[in-house]
Every structure is written in structure tokens, then in C-alpha cells.
Design a protein around this motif. Structure first.
Motif, short mmCIF file in Angstrom:
data_model
loop_
_atom_site.label_atom_id
_atom_site.label_comp_id
_atom_site.label_asym_id
_atom_site.label_seq_id
_atom_site.Cartn_x
_atom_site.Cartn_y
_atom_site.Cartn_z
N GLY A 170 28.74 -23.66 -80.63
CA GLY A 170 27.71 -23.92 -81.63
C GLY A 170 27.70 -25.36 -82.11
O GLY A 170 28.20 -26.26 -81.45
N GLU A 171 27.13 -25.56 -83.28
CA GLU A 171 26.97 -26.91 -83.84
C GLU A 171 28.22 -27.41 -84.53
O GLU A 171 28.33 -28.61 -84.84
N GLY A 172 29.15 -26.55 -84.81
CA GLY A 172 30.37 -26.96 -85.49
C GLY A 172 30.20 -27.01 -87.00
O GLY A 172 29.12 -26.74 -87.53
N PHE A 173 31.28 -27.39 -87.68
CA PHE A 173 31.29 -27.43 -89.14
C PHE A 173 31.74 -28.81 -89.61
O PHE A 173 32.64 -29.41 -89.02
N LEU A 174 31.12 -29.31 -90.65
CA LEU A 174 31.62 -30.52 -91.29
C LEU A 174 32.96 -30.19 -91.95
O LEU A 174 33.19 -29.06 -92.41
N ALA A 175 33.83 -31.18 -92.01
CA ALA A 175 35.20 -30.94 -92.50
C ALA A 175 35.21 -30.31 -93.89
O ALA A 175 36.00 -29.39 -94.17
N ASP A 176 34.34 -30.77 -94.77
CA ASP A 176 34.33 -30.26 -96.14
C ASP A 176 33.83 -28.82 -96.22
O ASP A 176 34.09 -28.13 -97.20
N LEU A 177 33.08 -28.41 -95.20
CA LEU A 177 32.49 -27.07 -95.21
C LEU A 177 33.13 -26.13 -94.19
O LEU A 177 32.69 -24.99 -94.04
#
Length: 302
Positions: free
Chosen positions: A270-277
Motif C-alpha cells: 500500500g501507500e505506507g504510513f507517515l511516522a507520526d501516524l
């Protein structure tokens, strides 16, 4: 919000290389994972009411991961459960090759698809829409270059070690029959017939932006008394369920090899996750068995 809805407890179970890959850069069938990991996976499946996996995974291996151990089957029966958990295929299409060995296995079969599912998508064109990651560390014998179109399995064919562990005969790989002919774009050619009748139940989940609404899908599963759900991949499916906040636990078997490669699939696509989220994990257990490390996490920590 998702902790307030009625839904199954979902556990993702995967084997990965030391650098987090589930296959190499050309997506060859993964051959890592020991007999200990095989037993661990079967125990997790036996503890579940249902097993969820993507259509790409089904096409890659042709069979479902069922419970083989007599002790585990007996344990399920003592708990008032049927001998086998429900095998749920997640697919945008309701068209399948009826020659897949999956359809001869003695397991309950459900199909999870979207309300806007394309029910006439030619089989040969589905790969780009399917979940093509290969999460299972126990592939079939790779007979792609030499095997004839797969015949129907023999009556005792299902006594072999379960999906996705290697079979002893190329016939058991149940690879799709020859590709459709030129007119396959307008009609689903033989043997790619509609196999809705081969599923015990079809669940039509709501969709949003062409993607399955996983909250709706999980609520429907709960309505069918699915309390524990094992998710076995592939990476796109895992990413979607994670993004919906519906994964409760994660079992990772870290195997002693490094695959590398920017294009090698990982456990979460998928698109992945930002570190904070990014989803946060709480480590519940670490166990070394031989050269493998078994990690058990809970989702939603701090």
C-alpha cells in the motif's frame, strides 16, 4: 471508533526475512520458514474461526491453509467448533478457475467482495487488481515451466501437508489452466467459469473509492459469528486492514536470511504510513526457536 464496533479479533500471521521481505524482488515463491514455523502457523489457524487471504495468494498457491493435525482438529471439536475454520477469499471478482484445488478441499469457503464487484473481469486480467504479494513462506513445488494443466486432485489428494507447504507432486500445485484465448476480453472462457456455487457464502461489503469498506466487512463477519480472524496476506490486504484500524495482534516469524531489493514485497504494502501516524505496537512475547525468532505484538499501544 473501531474498538466500539462488533467485529472479530483479527491477527495477522506472517513469516518474513530478516530485512522484512515476504518474497524476493522477482516474487519467487518464498522458501524460508522451518517446520517450527509451519507448526506455529497451523496452531494460529486452528485457534481461529476464519482465515482471510487475498485472491492473489489463492492464485499463487491454489489451496487453503487448513488444519491437518489430529490433535488440533480434536481440540477444535472439544471447543464446539467445526473441524476446519472458514476460508475467506477477498477478491474484486467473483470469477475463479474451478480447477483450483481449493475448490476440492474439505473446507468451508466464503467469498468477500465489494458491492461494486466486477463479476465479468477476465481471469487473465485480474492479476493487476489482485493482491499479488506472496506472504506465505511455504510455497508449492515450483513447476511453472514444466507442469501440464492441473488435473483434478485425487480423492486422497487432500491428505498432503497443507497449503502453503510444498507438495510432492506437480499436479498438486493446481496452477491455473492455459491462459484464455484472444476472445477472453469479451467472455470468460472455459475453464474460467463463474464459481459462485462453489462458495458456501458470498459477503458483499460496502465500497468507498473502489475499495472495500473494511469496517462494514468486519461487522458482517461478526454477524456470522466470526469471533477470531487470522489474516495471512498478502501485503496489500494487510495494509488495507491496518489502515482501517482493525488489526489487533501481529505474529511475525523472522527467518535467518536477507532478501533485499527495492521491488521485493513486504508484509505491509500500500501507500505506507507517515511516522507520526504509523500504527504503534506493544511487544507481548519474544521466542527463539532454532534460527528463527517469533515476535508477538499487540496493536494500538500508546
Amino acid at each position: 471508533m473501531t474498538d466500539k464496533i462488533d467485529r472479530p479479533l483479527a491477527t495477522v500471521i506472517l513469516a518474513i526475512s530478516a530485512d522484512g521481505k515476504i518474497a524476493d524482488a522477482v516474487r519467487s515463491p518464498a522458501r524460508f520458514g522451518s517446520a517450527n514455523d509451519k507448526a506455529h502457523l497451523e496452531q494460529q489457524v486452528a485457534a481461529s474461526d476464519a482465515v482471510l487471504f487475498g485472491n492473489g495468494t489463492l492464485q499463487a498457491y491454489g489451496t487453503a491453509m487448513r488444519v491437518i493435525s489430529p490433535e488440533l482438529v480434536k481440540q477444535r471439536e472439544q471447543q464446539g467448533k467445526p473441524p476446519q475454520p472458514v476460508q475467506i477469499v477477498c477478491s474484486r471478482s467473483s470469477q475463479f478457475d474451478p480447477n483450483l484445488r481449493f475448490f476440492q478441499q474439505p473446507v468451508p469457503r466464503w467469498l468477500l467482495t465489494g458491492q461494486d464487484a466486477d463479476t465479468a473481469l477476465p481471469f487473465a486480467n485480474r492479476a493487476k487488481d489482485a493482491d499479488t504479494a506472496l506472504p506465505f513462506p511455504y510455497p508449492m513445488t515450483d513447476c511453472r515451466d514444466t507442469a501440464l494443466p492441473s488435473p483434478l486432485p485425487t480423492q486422497d489428494g487432500d491428505t498432503a501437508v497443507p497449503f502453503p507447504y510444498p507438495m510432492t507432486d506437480c499436479r498438486d500445485t493446481a496452477l491455473p489452466s492455459p491462459l484464455p484465448t484472444q476472445d477472453g476480453d469479451t467472455a470468460l472462457p472455459s475453464p474460467y467459469a463463474t464459481t459462485n456455487s462453489k462458495f458456501d457464502r458470498i459477503i458483499y461489503a460496502k465500497t468507498a473509492g473502489g475499495e472495500i469498506d473494511w469496517i462494514d466487512a468486519f461487522q458482517q463477519l461478526a454477524n456470522f459469528d466470526i469471533k477470531r480472524l487470522a489474516i495471512l496476506g498478502g501485503g496489500k490486504l494487510v495494509a488495507s486492514v491496518l489502515a482501517a484500524g482493525l488489526v489487533d495482534e501481529l505474529w511475525l516469524t523472522v527467518c535467518p536470511l536477507i532478501l533485499g531489493g527495492a521491488d521485493a514485497p513486504t508484509a505491509v504494502e500500500g501507500e505506507g504510513f507517515l511516522a507520526d501516524l504509523a500504527p504503534k505496537l506493544e511487544l507481548l512475547a519474544v521466542k527463539q526457536v532454532g534460527q528463527e525468532v517469533f515476535l508477538h505484538y499487540r496493536l494500538g499501544a500508546g
